[in-house]
Scaffold this active site. Structure first.
Site, PDB file in Angstrom:
ATOM      1  N   ARG A  98       0.814  -1.214   0.000  1.00 46.00           N
ATOM      2  CA  ARG A  98       0.000   0.000   0.000  1.00 46.00           C
ATOM      3  C   ARG A  98       0.845   1.261   0.000  1.00 46.00           C
ATOM      4  O   ARG A  98       0.559   2.217  -0.717  1.00 46.00           O
ATOM      5  CB  ARG A  98      -0.925  -0.008   1.218  1.00 46.00           C
ATOM      6  CG  ARG A  98      -1.969   1.097   1.243  1.00 46.00           C
ATOM      7  CD  ARG A  98      -3.040   0.881   0.194  1.00 46.00           C
ATOM      8  NE  ARG A  98      -2.749   1.524  -1.084  1.00 46.00           N
ATOM      9  CZ  ARG A  98      -3.275   1.146  -2.229  1.00 46.00           C
ATOM     10  NH1 ARG A  98      -4.076   0.099  -2.299  1.00 46.00           N
ATOM     11  NH2 ARG A  98      -2.984   1.780  -3.344  1.00 46.00           N
ATOM     12  N   LYS A 133       3.025  24.336  -2.092  1.00 53.83           N
ATOM     13  CA  LYS A 133       1.759  23.689  -1.732  1.00 53.83           C
ATOM     14  C   LYS A 133       1.864  22.185  -1.987  1.00 53.83           C
ATOM     15  O   LYS A 133       1.178  21.617  -2.833  1.00 53.83           O
ATOM     16  CB  LYS A 133       0.606  24.308  -2.512  1.00 53.83           C
ATOM     17  CG  LYS A 133       0.375  25.777  -2.164  1.00 53.83           C
ATOM     18  CD  LYS A 133      -0.732  26.397  -3.003  1.00 53.83           C
ATOM     19  CE  LYS A 133      -0.919  27.865  -2.653  1.00 53.83           C
ATOM     20  NZ  LYS A 133      -1.962  28.510  -3.479  1.00 53.83           N
ATOM     21  N   LYS A 165       5.401  38.321   0.315  1.00 53.17           N
ATOM     22  CA  LYS A 165       3.995  38.180  -0.030  1.00 53.17           C
ATOM     23  C   LYS A 165       3.168  39.298   0.608  1.00 53.17           C
ATOM     24  O   LYS A 165       3.700  40.166   1.296  1.00 53.17           O
ATOM     25  CB  LYS A 165       3.496  36.794   0.387  1.00 53.17           C
ATOM     26  CG  LYS A 165       4.225  35.660  -0.339  1.00 53.17           C
ATOM     27  CD  LYS A 165       3.748  34.306   0.087  1.00 53.17           C
ATOM     28  CE  LYS A 165       2.332  34.010  -0.375  1.00 53.17           C
ATOM     29  NZ  LYS A 165       2.252  33.903  -1.849  1.00 53.17           N
ATOM     30  N   GLU A 195       5.556  39.750  -4.393  1.00 55.64           N
ATOM     31  CA  GLU A 195       4.217  39.560  -4.953  1.00 55.64           C
ATOM     32  C   GLU A 195       3.575  40.917  -5.177  1.00 55.64           C
ATOM     33  O   GLU A 195       3.570  41.768  -4.285  1.00 55.64           O
ATOM     34  CB  GLU A 195       3.395  38.730  -3.975  1.00 55.64           C
ATOM     35  CG  GLU A 195       1.969  38.442  -4.407  1.00 55.64           C
ATOM     36  CD  GLU A 195       1.246  37.606  -3.365  1.00 55.64           C
ATOM     37  OE1 GLU A 195       1.487  36.388  -3.312  1.00 55.64           O
ATOM     38  OE2 GLU A 195       0.463  38.180  -2.596  1.00 55.64           O
ATOM     39  N   ASP A 216      -0.007  38.323  -8.924  1.00 63.07           N
ATOM     40  CA  ASP A 216      -0.976  37.550  -8.163  1.00 63.07           C
ATOM     41  C   ASP A 216      -2.397  37.796  -8.652  1.00 63.07           C
ATOM     42  O   ASP A 216      -2.927  38.896  -8.495  1.00 63.07           O
ATOM     43  CB  ASP A 216      -0.872  37.897  -6.681  1.00 63.07           C
ATOM     44  CG  ASP A 216      -1.822  37.083  -5.820  1.00 63.07           C
ATOM     45  OD1 ASP A 216      -1.946  35.870  -6.071  1.00 63.07           O
ATOM     46  OD2 ASP A 216      -2.445  37.661  -4.913  1.00 63.07           O
TER      47      ASP A 216
END
Length: 277
Positions: A98, A133, A165, A195, A216
């Protein structure tokens, strides 16, 4: 093929999570001295990534496992293609199945999705890149799969580059002040990306001496204006709201990079089976 030192720790933890105090089913049915042979088979078409990772997971349970590869990472396969044969202690193969499959399916899914996006813009001077991410603890694998799919890697972590950011700007008060604080902290040689939410912010970013700007969630017309203002003095990256349907239009605005978080945070695993011969 990935070096064992990159993956052994996470594989051991993954195996321990799944096996726990012991595989009650396999230990009851499979005698300890039985050797078995199994084959990994693609049930859908796609690009393969993670064969060495899957093989390593089984090898950690049986160091004497024997592996035969019929394809390699980066190969595009059709449904029904046999990918790899493994022979080893039956308990090891079934208890590790698995974990091996989960990783192989996930990485192949990322590679396949990346391949499809890259193909849509292959004739344009733009690179498809990933983001942070990724699944926690699987970043090195997720980003490896993006490269296998033909994409490129953005920064691996918070320590290898600077990305200012919106929340950083809220604290600093302006792009110029944020860049100045960063430069005093990291010195003159670390790349700095900021950003920006409006095309006119590019002017302030360039004047502040950044290496790159991240556009962005801009519209296509705003991206074109931002690219014009950048004037090839900095790298221009587009991010936010980019899909397979609009990625080519984004690329045609003239940006240098297109980053896509969903390549790794919304993975559609490639269907792969493990069958005993």
């Amino acid at each position: 093929m990935m070096d064992p030192w990159l993956v052994d720790d996470l594989l051991r933890r993954a195996l321990a999570e799944d096996i726990g105090r012991g595989d009650r089913t396999t230990d009851a049915i499979v005698p300890p001295d039985v050797r078995l042979t199994g084959v990994f088979v693609a049930r859908t078409s796609g690009r393969i990534a993670g064969l060495s990772v899957a093989a390593r997971a089984l090898a950690l349970l049986d160091p004497d496992v024997q592996t035969t590869l019929w394809v390699k990472d980066g190969d595009d396969v059709e449904s029904g293609t046999a990918l790899m044969r493994v022979t080893g202690r039956g308990r090891a193969l079934l208890s590790g199945e698995r974990v091996a499959l989960n990783l192989l399916m996930r990485l192949s899914g990322i590679a396949t999705a990346t391949r499809e996006i890259v193909r849509k813009v292959a004739d344009l001077p733009v690179r498809i890149v990933d983001t942070r991410k990724t699944m926690p603890l699987l970043r090195v694998l997720d980003k490896y799969a993006v490269r296998v799919g033909g994409g490129a890697n953005h920064r691996f972590g918070l320590d290898d580059a600077v990305l200012i950011k919106d929340n950083h700007l809220a604290v600093a008060g302006s792009i110029r002040e944020a860049v100045a604080r960063v430069r005093r902290h990291v010195g003159p040689f670390v790349p700095i990306e900021v950003e920006v939410e409006r095309p006119e912010d590019v002017d302030e970013a360039v004047a502040a001496g950044v290496t790159a700007v991240l556009l962005d969630n801009m519209t296509l017309s705003e991206m074109r204006e931002a690219v014009r203002r950048a004037g090839r003095r900095v790298i221009v990256e587009a991010s936010g709201g980019i899909t397979p349907e609009n990625v080519r239009a984004v690329a045609e605005t003239g940006v240098d990079l297109i980053s896509l978080g969903w390549l790794t945070h919304s993975v559609r695993a490639l269907d792969i089976a493990f069958d005993l011969e």
